[in-house]
Design a protein around this motif. Structure first.
Motif, PDB file in Angstrom:
ATOM      1  N   ASN A  77       0.808  -1.214   0.000  1.00 37.89           N
ATOM      2  CA  ASN A  77       0.000   0.000   0.000  1.00 37.89           C
ATOM      3  C   ASN A  77       0.848   1.274   0.000  1.00 37.89           C
ATOM      4  O   ASN A  77       0.309   2.375   0.162  1.00 37.89           O
ATOM      5  CB  ASN A  77      -0.952   0.007   1.208  1.00 37.89           C
ATOM      6  CG  ASN A  77      -2.114  -0.943   1.028  1.00 37.89           C
ATOM      7  OD1 ASN A  77      -2.639  -1.100  -0.067  1.00 37.89           O
ATOM      8  ND2 ASN A  77      -2.525  -1.599   2.098  1.00 37.89           N
ATOM      9  N   GLY A  78       2.170   1.098  -0.160  1.00 41.54           N
ATOM     10  CA  GLY A  78       3.031   2.269  -0.279  1.00 41.54           C
ATOM     11  C   GLY A  78       3.730   2.691   0.992  1.00 41.54           C
ATOM     12  O   GLY A  78       3.985   3.890   1.192  1.00 41.54           O
ATOM     13  N   ALA A  79       4.068   1.747   1.859  1.00 43.33           N
ATOM     14  CA  ALA A  79       4.707   2.081   3.134  1.00 43.33           C
ATOM     15  C   ALA A  79       5.975   2.909   2.961  1.00 43.33           C
ATOM     16  O   ALA A  79       6.302   3.732   3.815  1.00 43.33           O
ATOM     17  CB  ALA A  79       5.027   0.797   3.909  1.00 43.33           C
ATOM     18  N   ASP A  80       6.684   2.711   1.860  1.00 45.02           N
ATOM     19  CA  ASP A  80       7.956   3.398   1.650  1.00 45.02           C
ATOM     20  C   ASP A  80       7.847   4.629   0.759  1.00 45.02           C
ATOM     21  O   ASP A  80       8.846   5.339   0.561  1.00 45.02           O
ATOM     22  CB  ASP A  80       8.981   2.433   1.026  1.00 45.02           C
ATOM     23  CG  ASP A  80       9.249   1.223   1.903  1.00 45.02           C
ATOM     24  OD1 ASP A  80       9.216   1.382   3.141  1.00 45.02           O
ATOM     25  OD2 ASP A  80       9.479   0.126   1.361  1.00 45.02           O
ATOM     26  N   THR A  81       6.659   4.878   0.222  1.00 47.90           N
ATOM     27  CA  THR A  81       6.544   5.958  -0.773  1.00 47.90           C
ATOM     28  C   THR A  81       5.308   6.847  -0.598  1.00 47.90           C
ATOM     29  O   THR A  81       5.114   7.755  -1.403  1.00 47.90           O
ATOM     30  CB  THR A  81       6.492   5.368  -2.196  1.00 47.90           C
ATOM     31  OG1 THR A  81       5.379   4.454  -2.281  1.00 47.90           O
ATOM     32  CG2 THR A  81       7.783   4.651  -2.561  1.00 47.90           C
ATOM     33  N   THR A  82       4.492   6.618   0.429  1.00 49.41           N
ATOM     34  CA  THR A  82       3.193   7.293   0.496  1.00 49.41           C
ATOM     35  C   THR A  82       2.984   8.046   1.797  1.00 49.41           C
ATOM     36  O   THR A  82       3.259   7.518   2.887  1.00 49.41           O
ATOM     37  CB  THR A  82       2.054   6.271   0.311  1.00 49.41           C
ATOM     38  OG1 THR A  82       2.241   5.568  -0.919  1.00 49.41           O
ATOM     39  CG2 THR A  82       0.699   6.962   0.283  1.00 49.41           C
ATOM     40  N   LEU A  83       2.468   9.260   1.681  1.00 48.24           N
ATOM     41  CA  LEU A  83       2.019  10.046   2.823  1.00 48.24           C
ATOM     42  C   LEU A  83       0.543  10.358   2.612  1.00 48.24           C
ATOM     43  O   LEU A  83       0.144  10.839   1.546  1.00 48.24           O
ATOM     44  CB  LEU A  83       2.810  11.348   2.946  1.00 48.24           C
ATOM     45  CG  LEU A  83       2.308  12.344   4.006  1.00 48.24           C
ATOM     46  CD1 LEU A  83       2.470  11.756   5.409  1.00 48.24           C
ATOM     47  CD2 LEU A  83       3.046  13.676   3.899  1.00 48.24           C
ATOM     48  N   ILE A  84      -0.265  10.062   3.621  1.00 50.23           N
ATOM     49  CA  ILE A  84      -1.698  10.317   3.576  1.00 50.23           C
ATOM     50  C   ILE A  84      -2.027  11.288   4.704  1.00 50.23           C
ATOM     51  O   ILE A  84      -1.626  11.071   5.852  1.00 50.23           O
ATOM     52  CB  ILE A  84      -2.500   9.011   3.772  1.00 50.23           C
ATOM     53  CG1 ILE A  84      -2.165   8.005   2.664  1.00 50.23           C
ATOM     54  CG2 ILE A  84      -3.995   9.284   3.816  1.00 50.23           C
ATOM     55  CD1 ILE A  84      -2.685   6.594   2.925  1.00 50.23           C
ATOM     56  N   TYR A  85      -2.743  12.360   4.381  1.00 47.72           N
ATOM     57  CA  TYR A  85      -3.087  13.279   5.465  1.00 47.72           C
ATOM     58  C   TYR A  85      -4.426  13.958   5.222  1.00 47.72           C
ATOM     59  O   TYR A  85      -4.965  13.931   4.115  1.00 47.72           O
ATOM     60  CB  TYR A  85      -1.980  14.305   5.709  1.00 47.72           C
ATOM     61  CG  TYR A  85      -1.675  15.301   4.623  1.00 47.72           C
ATOM     62  CD1 TYR A  85      -2.211  16.590   4.660  1.00 47.72           C
ATOM     63  CD2 TYR A  85      -0.795  14.989   3.571  1.00 47.72           C
ATOM     64  CE1 TYR A  85      -1.892  17.536   3.692  1.00 47.72           C
ATOM     65  CE2 TYR A  85      -0.468  15.925   2.606  1.00 47.72           C
ATOM     66  CZ  TYR A  85      -1.026  17.194   2.676  1.00 47.72           C
ATOM     67  OH  TYR A  85      -0.709  18.133   1.710  1.00 47.72           O
ATOM     68  N   VAL A  86      -4.963  14.534   6.300  1.00 49.03           N
ATOM     69  CA  VAL A  86      -6.246  15.231   6.256  1.00 49.03           C
ATOM     70  C   VAL A  86      -6.087  16.632   6.822  1.00 49.03           C
ATOM     71  O   VAL A  86      -5.549  16.806   7.928  1.00 49.03           O
ATOM     72  CB  VAL A  86      -7.330  14.470   7.049  1.00 49.03           C
ATOM     73  CG1 VAL A  86      -8.635  15.268   7.072  1.00 49.03           C
ATOM     74  CG2 VAL A  86      -7.582  13.088   6.447  1.00 49.03           C
ATOM     75  N   LEU A  87      -6.536  17.620   6.059  1.00 50.05           N
ATOM     76  CA  LEU A  87      -6.601  19.015   6.479  1.00 50.05           C
ATOM     77  C   LEU A  87      -8.057  19.413   6.637  1.00 50.05           C
ATOM     78  O   LEU A  87      -8.946  18.764   6.087  1.00 50.05           O
ATOM     79  CB  LEU A  87      -5.973  19.937   5.431  1.00 50.05           C
ATOM     80  CG  LEU A  87      -4.514  19.727   5.027  1.00 50.05           C
ATOM     81  CD1 LEU A  87      -4.180  20.636   3.843  1.00 50.05           C
ATOM     82  CD2 LEU A  87      -3.588  20.009   6.193  1.00 50.05           C
ATOM     83  N   SER A  88      -8.298  20.502   7.351  1.00 50.76           N
ATOM     84  CA  SER A  88      -9.630  21.107   7.318  1.00 50.76           C
ATOM     85  C   SER A  88      -9.492  22.567   6.914  1.00 50.76           C
ATOM     86  O   SER A  88      -8.465  23.212   7.163  1.00 50.76           O
ATOM     87  CB  SER A  88     -10.356  20.969   8.655  1.00 50.76           C
ATOM     88  OG  SER A  88      -9.773  21.774   9.646  1.00 50.76           O
ATOM     89  N   HIS A  89     -10.548  23.073   6.259  1.00 47.33           N
ATOM     90  CA  HIS A  89     -10.602  24.448   5.774  1.00 47.33           C
ATOM     91  C   HIS A  89     -11.946  25.044   6.169  1.00 47.33           C
ATOM     92  O   HIS A  89     -12.931  24.331   6.368  1.00 47.33           O
ATOM     93  CB  HIS A  89     -10.488  24.486   4.246  1.00 47.33           C
ATOM     94  CG  HIS A  89      -9.322  23.739   3.688  1.00 47.33           C
ATOM     95  ND1 HIS A  89      -8.051  24.266   3.608  1.00 47.33           N
ATOM     96  CD2 HIS A  89      -9.231  22.480   3.163  1.00 47.33           C
ATOM     97  CE1 HIS A  89      -7.234  23.384   3.047  1.00 47.33           C
ATOM     98  NE2 HIS A  89      -7.928  22.289   2.769  1.00 47.33           N
ATOM     99  N   LYS A  90     -12.016  26.359   6.250  1.00 45.85           N
ATOM    100  CA  LYS A  90     -13.281  27.018   6.566  1.00 45.85           C
ATOM    101  C   LYS A  90     -14.301  26.807   5.458  1.00 45.85           C
ATOM    102  O   LYS A  90     -15.508  26.757   5.704  1.00 45.85           O
ATOM    103  CB  LYS A  90     -13.051  28.506   6.812  1.00 45.85           C
ATOM    104  CG  LYS A  90     -12.275  28.791   8.093  1.00 45.85           C
ATOM    105  CD  LYS A  90     -12.111  30.279   8.318  1.00 45.85           C
ATOM    106  CE  LYS A  90     -11.356  30.550   9.614  1.00 45.85           C
ATOM    107  NZ  LYS A  90     -11.155  32.007   9.841  1.00 45.85           N
ATOM    108  N   SER A  91     -13.826  26.700   4.225  1.00 49.63           N
ATOM    109  CA  SER A  91     -14.708  26.490   3.077  1.00 49.63           C
ATOM    110  C   SER A  91     -13.857  26.052   1.903  1.00 49.63           C
ATOM    111  O   SER A  91     -12.622  26.090   1.960  1.00 49.63           O
ATOM    112  CB  SER A  91     -15.456  27.776   2.711  1.00 49.63           C
ATOM    113  OG  SER A  91     -14.538  28.764   2.242  1.00 49.63           O
ATOM    114  N   ARG A  92     -14.518  25.646   0.831  1.00 49.24           N
ATOM    115  CA  ARG A  92     -13.800  25.272  -0.387  1.00 49.24           C
ATOM    116  C   ARG A  92     -13.057  26.486  -0.955  1.00 49.24           C
ATOM    117  O   ARG A  92     -11.923  26.380  -1.410  1.00 49.24           O
ATOM    118  CB  ARG A  92     -14.807  24.718  -1.408  1.00 49.24           C
ATOM    119  CG  ARG A  92     -14.191  24.173  -2.691  1.00 49.24           C
ATOM    120  CD  ARG A  92     -13.448  22.876  -2.446  1.00 49.24           C
ATOM    121  NE  ARG A  92     -12.970  22.287  -3.661  1.00 49.24           N
ATOM    122  CZ  ARG A  92     -13.674  21.466  -4.450  1.00 49.24           C
ATOM    123  NH1 ARG A  92     -14.925  21.159  -4.130  1.00 49.24           N
ATOM    124  NH2 ARG A  92     -13.145  20.943  -5.530  1.00 49.24           N
TER     125      ARG A  92
END
Length: 262
Positions: A77-92
């Motif tokens: 699943n990409g342990a050596d090559t992948t970063l997954i993250y979540v941000l939040s924003h006030k709006s699009r």
């Protein structure tokens, strides 16, 4: 006179509290963004260092909120090559403006150039999915309650017209059964854009004590008579999700050291 003044003070305090509560209730729900980066071979440590030392702070400077950052547990699943993250924003619209000012920030330009002096870090452009929380989702809590926890990113793709039924099943049965079998519901989202699955995708994250605990929990969940009955009833007219491997996708992840959610 004293009692009148005290009553007035109490009334003012209550009005202030009610006004504050109303203002808080009126705050719009944030927009969430799931971002997935794929690096060139050997470049994931460089990407993590750039986020740790610079990018996260620059995101906050430009109005974005850092939530969770993870790397996959498994190599496939990409342990050596992948970063997954979540941000939040006030709006699009706020997200668009934030990334515009971030990209133009001289500090970012300097950091990016220095970090790529020995070659490009990313193998392809980042994937980005803007999302809103479902009605049945718990509020996303930012906490580092257990640095040893693992997380599971799950994506469901439904057959046409079946997403509302999937949501109903989660609302009435699935979420409670997950908790019953030792899983923690972190957050559930629907993509905003049609082309990214607004009408047929459910994206969510669970937390487990470990990957092994997560797998055991799902074994117990699938054998639960309550789940078997709920699944059977909801699928009398056909499966809610498309056939595998596209129907349900799972990626076990571990939080990086600078993730707010652990």
């Amino acid at each position: 006179m004293k009692s009148l003044l005290q009553a007035a003070a109490v009334g003012l305090a209550m009005a202030t509290t009610m006004g504050s509560t109303t203002a808080k209730a009126a705050e719009p729900e944030p927009v969430y963004e799931l971002r997935i980066y794929t690096t060139n071979e050997g470049k994931l440590p460089d990407l993590l260092k750039r986020f740790r030392d610079h990018t996260c702070a620059l995101f906050e400077k430009h109005g974005m909120t850092n939530l969770g950052y993870w790397v996959p547990v498994d190599k496939e699943n990409g342990a050596d090559t992948t970063l997954i993250y979540v941000l939040s924003h006030k709006s699009r619209e706020a997200a668009k403006e934030s990334f515009k000012t971030f990209g133009a920030d001289p500090a970012w330009k300097q950091v990016r150039e220095a970090s790529e002096a020995n070659g490009k870090i990313l193998a392809k452009p980042p994937e980005s999915i803007f999302m809103t929380r479902t009605e049945f989702s718990p509020e996303l809590k930012v906490s580092a309650s257990d640095p040893e926890r693992v997380f599971e990113l799950r994506t469901y793709t439904t057959n046409e017209g079946k997403l509302p039924e999937l949501h109903a099943r989660f609302t009435n049965h699935t979420c409670k059964l997950f908790e019953k079998h030792g899983m923690t519901n972190l957050c559930y989202w629907t993509p905003i854009d049609v082309e990214q699955g607004h009408n047929n995708k459910l994206i969510y994250i669970l937390a487990h004590k470990s990957k092994e605990a997560g797998l055991a929990s799902f074994d117990a969940f699938r054998a639960d008579p309550v789940w078997i009955a709920a699944k059977g009833e909801s699928e009398k007219n056909g499966s809610l999700t498309v056939p595998q491997p596209e129907g349900v996708k799972s990626v076990y992840m571990k939080p990086v050291d600078f993730s707010k959610i652990k």
